[in-house]
Design an enzyme around this catalytic site. Structure first.
Site, PDB file in Angstrom:
ATOM      1  CG  ASP A 206     -30.836   5.211 -13.948  1.00  0.00           C
ATOM      2  OD1 ASP A 206     -31.888   5.538 -14.530  1.00  0.00           O
ATOM      3  OD2 ASP A 206     -29.957   6.022 -13.608  1.00  0.00           O
ATOM      4  NE  ARG A 207     -29.379  -2.385 -18.597  1.00  0.00           N
ATOM      5  CZ  ARG A 207     -29.924  -3.379 -19.287  1.00  0.00           C
ATOM      6  NH1 ARG A 207     -29.847  -4.623 -18.855  1.00  0.00           N
ATOM      7  NH2 ARG A 207     -30.556  -3.134 -20.418  1.00  0.00           N
TER       8      ARG A 207
END
Length: 335
Positions: free
Chosen positions: A147-148
């Site tokens: 995930d970012r």
């Protein structure tokens, strides 16, 4: 994607978290400017192939599959900076992330806030930075995702064969991934197994994973092992998490479902976790990956804790030295 790569035939590999995704949606995630008609035309004309075979636009992809991607038509409107060559500063930044590199594998320490792949509003991402190693056959391949806002170990394959072998290890669930997280409260029991199917709801920035029944349309099996490393009374716990499957936001969704959301998580947190988090960012870090090296032997890579997780450790008084090498040594998968 750079101008150069979009004009070439590419072989890309389906990420673990993308297992079961439709071909047309897989393409649209990577090239949002493509229309459904363009994807259908490429698929039906045989330009797109999966593991060497034709596939319909609505066909489902499996993790680790090799997708032949034909030259992608240019978007009518380009995101500013997306197609610009990497600057010297970009190249230096990309190389500064390297934890380990040999002739087949690169392991990066992805910082929180850096997306792995781009989108219509994301022009700085890991996939673009891979041009720092060259283009064409020289360009490393992504084999899984983070995930970012999750920091930590991200593996890349050098060349199609290395990428295929690494992606295959993730697809066959042979990669042992250990994440560190700080969560609300103290889970009881302090170690166990979460077997809870997940289903996506919402779209784009509002997309979330929610608990679902196994037979529910769109539900995906999701399993996570967890083990306590340390705790700050009953307020917060430092946990080791090991995803057995690789669903989008799996760890974040599973910890919320069992009542112990990860601190600093604006999407899956609740009122109590948000109040305890204060100014802390997402307390989730991909600490370690262990799997077979493409050329033989074992590959084990650890990422030092991120500034975001370090802030959480300092706030709650946790010490890295408290962690066992394998927090899951005594935990067996129920079956």
């Amino acid at each position: 994607m750079s101008d150069e790569s979009s004009r070439q035939v590419q072989i890309l590999y389906v990420a673990e978290a993308e297992d079961g995704i439709r071909l047309d949606r897989w393409f649209r995630r990577r090239w949002p400017h493509l229309s459904n008609i363009q994807v259908q035309k490429m698929a039906r004309g045989g330009q797109i192939r999966v593991d060497g075979a034709r596939i319909k636009p609505e066909g489902r992809l499996t993790a680790g599959a090799a997708v032949r991607v034909p030259p992608i038509p240019e978007p009518v409107v380009r995101a500013p900076g997306e197609h610009a060559p990497l600057s010297a500063a970009d190249i230096a930044f990309a190389k500064s992330l390297v934890l380990y590199e040999d002739d087949m594998v690169i392991a990066l320490n992805k910082p929180a806030g850096l997306a792995v792949q781009g989108g219509t509003k994301t022009t700085k991402h890991v996939d673009r930075l891979l041009s720092a190693w060259g283009e064409g056959m020289e360009r490393p391949r992504l084999v899984h995702r983070l995930d970012r806002d999750t920091s930590g170990v991200l593996l890349l394959g050098k060349g199609p064969e290395a990428a295929k072998r690494l992606a295959g290890a993730f697809a066959r669930r042979q990669a042992k991934k250990t994440y560190w997280a700080i969560v609300l409260g103290l889970p009881k029991p302090t170690q166990g197994w979460i077997d809870q199917p997940l289903k996506k709801s919402g779209i784009n920035d509002f997309e979330m994973m929610r608990a679902a029944e196994a037979k529910e349309n769109g539900a995906e099996p999701a399993e996570t092992a967890y083990a306590l490393i340390s705790h700050a009374g009953q307020r917060a716990a430092w946990m080791a998490l090991r995803p057995y499957t690789g669903r989008t936001h799996q760890l974040r969704a599973h910890m919320r479902i069992i009542g112990h959301p990860i601190l600093g998580d604006p999407k899956y947190g609740d009122e109590k976790s948000q109040a305890l988090s204060g100014l802390l960012k997402l307390q989730l870090h991909a600490r370690r990956i262990e799997l077979d090296h493409p050329s033989g032997g074992k590959l084990i890579v650890e990422a030092p804790i991120s500034p975001e997780l370090k802030a959480g450790f300092e706030h709650f008084g946790f010490d890295e030295q408290e962690a066992d090498v394998d927090p899951f040594a005594n935990l067996r998968r129920p079956r």
